[in-house]
Design a protein around this motif. Structure first.
Motif, PDB file in Angstrom:
ATOM      1  N   ARG A 355       0.833  -1.212   0.000  1.00  0.00           N
ATOM      2  CA  ARG A 355       0.000   0.000   0.000  1.00  0.00           C
ATOM      3  C   ARG A 355       0.862   1.254   0.000  1.00  0.00           C
ATOM      4  N   ILE A 356       2.018   1.181   0.669  1.00  0.00           N
ATOM      5  CA  ILE A 356       2.903   2.349   0.756  1.00  0.00           C
ATOM      6  C   ILE A 356       3.512   2.679  -0.599  1.00  0.00           C
ATOM      7  N   ILE A 357       3.980   1.671  -1.327  1.00  0.00           N
ATOM      8  CA  ILE A 357       4.724   1.945  -2.573  1.00  0.00           C
ATOM      9  C   ILE A 357       3.801   2.203  -3.754  1.00  0.00           C
ATOM     10  N   GLY A 358       2.562   1.727  -3.700  1.00  0.00           N
ATOM     11  CA  GLY A 358       1.645   1.965  -4.808  1.00  0.00           C
ATOM     12  C   GLY A 358       1.745   0.894  -5.882  1.00  0.00           C
ATOM     13  N   GLU A 359       0.794   0.927  -6.799  1.00  0.00           N
ATOM     14  CA  GLU A 359       0.717  -0.097  -7.834  1.00  0.00           C
ATOM     15  C   GLU A 359       1.770   0.068  -8.924  1.00  0.00           C
ATOM     16  N   HIS A 360       2.376   1.249  -9.039  1.00  0.00           N
ATOM     17  CA  HIS A 360       3.353   1.475 -10.107  1.00  0.00           C
ATOM     18  C   HIS A 360       4.722   0.882  -9.786  1.00  0.00           C
ATOM     19  N   ILE A 361       4.884   0.331  -8.582  1.00  0.00           N
ATOM     20  CA  ILE A 361       6.159  -0.281  -8.183  1.00  0.00           C
ATOM     21  C   ILE A 361       5.910  -1.737  -7.832  1.00  0.00           C
ATOM     22  N   ALA A 362       6.683  -2.632  -8.433  1.00  0.00           N
ATOM     23  CA  ALA A 362       6.565  -4.070  -8.158  1.00  0.00           C
ATOM     24  C   ALA A 362       7.385  -4.417  -6.923  1.00  0.00           C
ATOM     25  N   LEU A 363       6.787  -5.166  -6.005  1.00  0.00           N
ATOM     26  CA  LEU A 363       7.467  -5.597  -4.786  1.00  0.00           C
ATOM     27  C   LEU A 363       7.790  -7.078  -4.883  1.00  0.00           C
ATOM     28  N   ASP A 364       9.045  -7.414  -4.685  1.00  0.00           N
ATOM     29  CA  ASP A 364       9.486  -8.807  -4.750  1.00  0.00           C
ATOM     30  C   ASP A 364      10.289  -9.116  -3.489  1.00  0.00           C
ATOM     31  N   THR A 365      10.231 -10.360  -3.035  1.00  0.00           N
ATOM     32  CA  THR A 365      11.007 -10.770  -1.869  1.00  0.00           C
ATOM     33  C   THR A 365      11.840 -11.991  -2.208  1.00  0.00           C
ATOM     34  N   ALA A 366      13.009 -12.061  -1.599  1.00  0.00           N
ATOM     35  CA  ALA A 366      13.900 -13.217  -1.737  1.00  0.00           C
ATOM     36  C   ALA A 366      14.416 -13.539  -0.339  1.00  0.00           C
ATOM     37  N   VAL A 390       9.995   3.506   1.980  1.00  0.00           N
ATOM     38  CA  VAL A 390       9.560   4.845   1.577  1.00  0.00           C
ATOM     39  C   VAL A 390      10.665   5.562   0.819  1.00  0.00           C
ATOM     40  N   ASN A 391      11.906   5.400   1.278  1.00  0.00           N
ATOM     41  CA  ASN A 391      13.036   6.027   0.599  1.00  0.00           C
ATOM     42  C   ASN A 391      13.169   5.493  -0.834  1.00  0.00           C
ATOM     43  N   SER A 392      13.011   4.177  -1.000  1.00  0.00           N
ATOM     44  CA  SER A 392      13.087   3.577  -2.336  1.00  0.00           C
ATOM     45  C   SER A 392      11.915   4.020  -3.204  1.00  0.00           C
ATOM     46  N   ARG A 393      10.722   4.085  -2.608  1.00  0.00           N
ATOM     47  CA  ARG A 393       9.556   4.538  -3.376  1.00  0.00           C
ATOM     48  C   ARG A 393       9.773   5.936  -3.937  1.00  0.00           C
ATOM     49  N   ASP A 394      10.308   6.828  -3.115  1.00  0.00           N
ATOM     50  CA  ASP A 394      10.526   8.203  -3.564  1.00  0.00           C
ATOM     51  C   ASP A 394      11.591   8.289  -4.643  1.00  0.00           C
ATOM     52  N   ALA A 395      12.455   7.279  -4.722  1.00  0.00           N
ATOM     53  CA  ALA A 395      13.495   7.265  -5.758  1.00  0.00           C
ATOM     54  C   ALA A 395      12.973   6.724  -7.082  1.00  0.00           C
ATOM     55  N   MET A 396      11.711   6.230  -7.100  1.00  0.00           N
ATOM     56  CA  MET A 396      11.137   5.650  -8.320  1.00  0.00           C
ATOM     57  C   MET A 396       9.776   6.277  -8.620  1.00  0.00           C
ATOM     58  N   PRO A 397       9.722   7.601  -8.865  1.00  0.00           N
ATOM     59  CA  PRO A 397       8.422   8.252  -9.112  1.00  0.00           C
ATOM     60  C   PRO A 397       7.725   7.730 -10.367  1.00  0.00           C
ATOM     61  N   GLU A 398       8.490   7.232 -11.325  1.00  0.00           N
ATOM     62  CA  GLU A 398       7.900   6.712 -12.564  1.00  0.00           C
ATOM     63  C   GLU A 398       7.680   5.203 -12.507  1.00  0.00           C
ATOM     64  N   GLY A 399       7.899   4.611 -11.347  1.00  0.00           N
ATOM     65  CA  GLY A 399       7.730   3.175 -11.213  1.00  0.00           C
ATOM     66  C   GLY A 399       9.045   2.433 -11.260  1.00  0.00           C
ATOM     67  N   GLY A 400       9.001   1.168 -10.911  1.00  0.00           N
ATOM     68  CA  GLY A 400      10.219   0.364 -10.901  1.00  0.00           C
ATOM     69  C   GLY A 400       9.990  -0.910 -10.106  1.00  0.00           C
ATOM     70  N   LYS A 401      11.060  -1.439  -9.567  1.00  0.00           N
ATOM     71  CA  LYS A 401      10.997  -2.692  -8.821  1.00  0.00           C
ATOM     72  C   LYS A 401      11.697  -2.530  -7.484  1.00  0.00           C
TER      73      LYS A 401
END
Length: 648
Positions: A355-366, A390-401
């Motif tokens: 919910r924090i990162i939003g749908e434009h960012i894919a979350l993966d765990t290993a 949150v720090n990573s989310r702000d670094a990917m305003p256009e989306g990412g992983k």
């Protein structure tokens, strides 16, 4: 005691006439070991078999191969001194050969016996000296190339004459010979201030005085490095300066450690400042929250002021969150460590992170299946994960992983030596990696400092990463960051791995504080801040307790003496002028063991956060506190410690 026998040098005689060989042998055999050859071909065979031949005496005119041809064929095969025996009247060619160093000496026929013996003896001595000189030269060469520091010699034109392997490596050169005859500015493999270096070296040549321990920064192979250089003049036989010698030591590792140490000192100073600010701010917030809560309790549900006071209370709670981050950064926050598994914590917060990162960012765990256990404050580690996310989310305003990874790691001595405050051993790693904009090297130096932010005004407090840094260090771990511009960033958090398996590794539920049950009892409140003391006393009186107040330890001791220790609970601040709350409690409990103690502080410094204080069962409440939280903690302290019937 007999003197050691002198070792005779070996002399090879070459002549195609047997009687000449015999005559030469008769003249020289007393002083030398004689080898004979009646042809140039046989002479070459003898030299190959006997490499320690000191002198070769050969006739010039011989069939198939002349004497000078033989000596030329010897070439680099033998270091023997060479004497040519000739019967030619014209000696100009032979003299020229001596002057050019092709032969050591010549003898004319018919020879003089004494002259022959003297020349062979001198030739043998020349061989010995040349051999010793070669040995010393080889020794010097080996010494230079086995010294870890870079060594070089330059002439007055500042051209390299000789360098060792270490210096060639510093200059990113393939071989030491590559630098011979070159000037520094001709080297394209290093980026260095050659103009400043030339100016320094010109001064050394002109003044004839050394230049010591100059720190130099340069780039070699794309890597930033530091050298400590010492240069000294080289003097000729007449006292003139003929060049200079330089010693360059790679101090990159020491320089990086020094920078890390200075950064650690700065962070420690900022941490102390942050802790002090939090202490004073918490006292103010304690008053605001407590009085706001008291006013709300006295207002009716429909009272128009209730909403305004609620906003004041909510703002003060947000301020409390800010001070908790300051305390976490300064490593002065009280923790509740327990054995836990990071995988379980990641699993619990995973939905919230989406919910924090939003749908434009894919979350993966290993997550590692055999992940070791750690002793941590679970709530604080959740805060670490959220802040990094949150720090990573702000670094990917256009989306990412965004990838969260866990694993067991072994920190080796070499890695620990390169990172300040890191010890080798077994750790559990939590990595949060994004594919965002990345962080440039200069910004990386400051990202863990409180209030440092690259965000726009109003977009962040600059406490997120500093909070991470403080929490992890307080837990005995450390944080590293790896980043490349336009390629992303990876924060790696390391916690010491433990072998303990007692206790649940997933037990980190957040229970609500118990509801306070008011009952009669005598409580002594000791607090030097008058506003905090008054509001705490008011809350406790409203809860049905008898409350006495003291501003400092001496007043508290006097009150206890007057009441003969008939005090059920001592509620005391930890840090006070004069005597600390901890020492006060120790003295009172020694005289009156029935007195129970509840510490409070907005500044959990050394007296509170000392190892074992909380773990030993000491009751503690952090300022600011709400009325219900204070009453609940008081009730919990009294009942947990077996006070069933307080004094009246």
């Amino acid at each position: 005691m007999q003197a050691a026998a002198t070792v005779k040098e070996r002399v090879l005689l070459v002549d195609d006439e047997p009687q000449v060989l015999v005559a030469l042998e008769d003249l020289l055999s007393d002083e030398f070991v004689i080898y004979k050859a009646d042809s140039a071909q046989k002479a070459l065979t003898v030299v190959r078999a006997e490499p320690d031949i000191a002198v070769v005496v050969t006739d010039q005119r011989m069939p198939q191969m002349s004497g000078d041809e033989l000596l030329a064929r010897l070439g680099d095969t033998s270091d023997a001194s060479r004497i040519l025996v000739t019967g030619f009247a014209d000696l100009s060619a032979v003299v020229r050969a001596v002057n050019e160093g092709k032969i050591f000496a010549y003898i004319t026929k018919p020879w003089n016996g004494d002259d022959l013996r003297v020349k062979v003896a001198k030739a043998a001595e020349h061989f010995r000296l040349a051999k010793e000189l070669a040995h010393e030269r080889n020794l010097l060469h080996d010494l230079m190339n086995n010294v870890p520091d870079g060594i070089y010699f330059k002439d007055r034109e500042l051209r390299f004459q000789r360098v060792n392997r270490a210096f060639a490596a510093l200059m990113n050169a393939r071989e030491p010979e590559y630098l011979a005859g070159r000037r520094l500015e001709e080297l394209r493999s290093v980026a260095i201030d050659d103009h400043a270096i030339e100016s320094e070296e010109r001064r050394v040549l002109q003044e004839g005085a050394p230049l010591l321990d100059v720190l130099r920064e340069y780039t070699s192979g794309g890597e930033r490095r530091w050298l400590s250089e010492t240069k000294a003049p080289i003097f000729g036989s007449h006292g003139e300066v003929i060049g200079l010698v330089g010693i360059s030591r790679d101090v990159t590792r020491q320089r990086l450690l020094e920078q890390q140490f200075l950064q650690a000192q700065k962070m420690e100073a900022i941490g102390q400042l942050a802790g002090g600010v939090a202490h004073d701010f918490n006292n103010l917030l304690a008053v605001i929250q407590s009085y706001s809560a008291l006013v709300i309790n006295e207002l009716g549900e429909e009272d128009p002021m209730r909403a305004d006071i609620s906003e004041i209370l909510a703002a003060s709670r947000r301020g409390s969150s800010l001070t908790r981050q300051l305390l976490a950064f300064s490593r002065q926050q009280i923790t509740q460590p327990k054995v836990a598994n990071l995988n379980a914590i990641v699993a619990d917060v995973q939905n919230m992170l989406r919910r924090i990162i939003g749908e434009h960012i894919a979350l993966d765990t290993a997550l590692s299946e055999d992940l070791g256990l750690v002793r941590i404050d679970v709530g604080q580690v959740e805060q670490v994960i959220v802040n990094l996310t949150v720090n990573s989310r702000d670094a990917m305003p256009e989306g990412g992983k965004l990838t969260i990874e866990t694993s067991n790691v072994q920190i080796e001595q070499e890695f620990a030596a390169q990172h300040s405050g890191v010890s080798p051993g077994e750790f559990v790693m939590l990595a949060v990696t994004d594919t965002g904009a990345g962080i440039d090297p200069e910004t990386q130096k400051h990202i863990f400092e409180p209030f440092f932010t690259t965000k726009e005004v109003g977009k962040g407090t600059g406490l997120g990463l500093s909070t991470v840094h403080g929490i992890v260090q307080q837990s005995g771990g450390f944080v590293t960051v790896y980043s490349q511009l336009a390629r992303g960033t990876s924060f790696k958090v390391y916690f010491p791995r433990i072998r303990e398996h007692g206790g649940s590794s997933t037990a980190h539920s957040k229970s609500s504080p118990p509801v306070a049950k008011t009952k009669a009892g005598a409580i002594l409140v000791v607090e030097d801040d008058e506003a905090v003391r008054q509001v705490a006393a008011r809350i406790l009186r409203a809860g049905g307790y008898t409350v006495l107040e003291a501003r400092r330890a001496t007043e508290a001791t006097s009150i206890c003496n007057e009441l003969s220790g008939k005090i059920d609970l001592l509620l005391t601040d930890v840090v006070m002028p004069g005597q600390s709350g901890e020492k006060l409690a120790a003295e009172l409990c020694q005289t009156w063991p029935r007195i129970r103690v509840l510490f409070m502080s907005g500044y959990p410094g050394a007296a509170v956060a000392r190892d074992g204080l909380v773990a030993s069962g000491t009751a503690y409440i952090e300022k600011p506190f709400s009325p219900s939280a204070l009453l609940a903690k008081v009730e919990e302290t009294l009942t947990a410690l077996g006070v069933a019937h307080p004094h009246s």
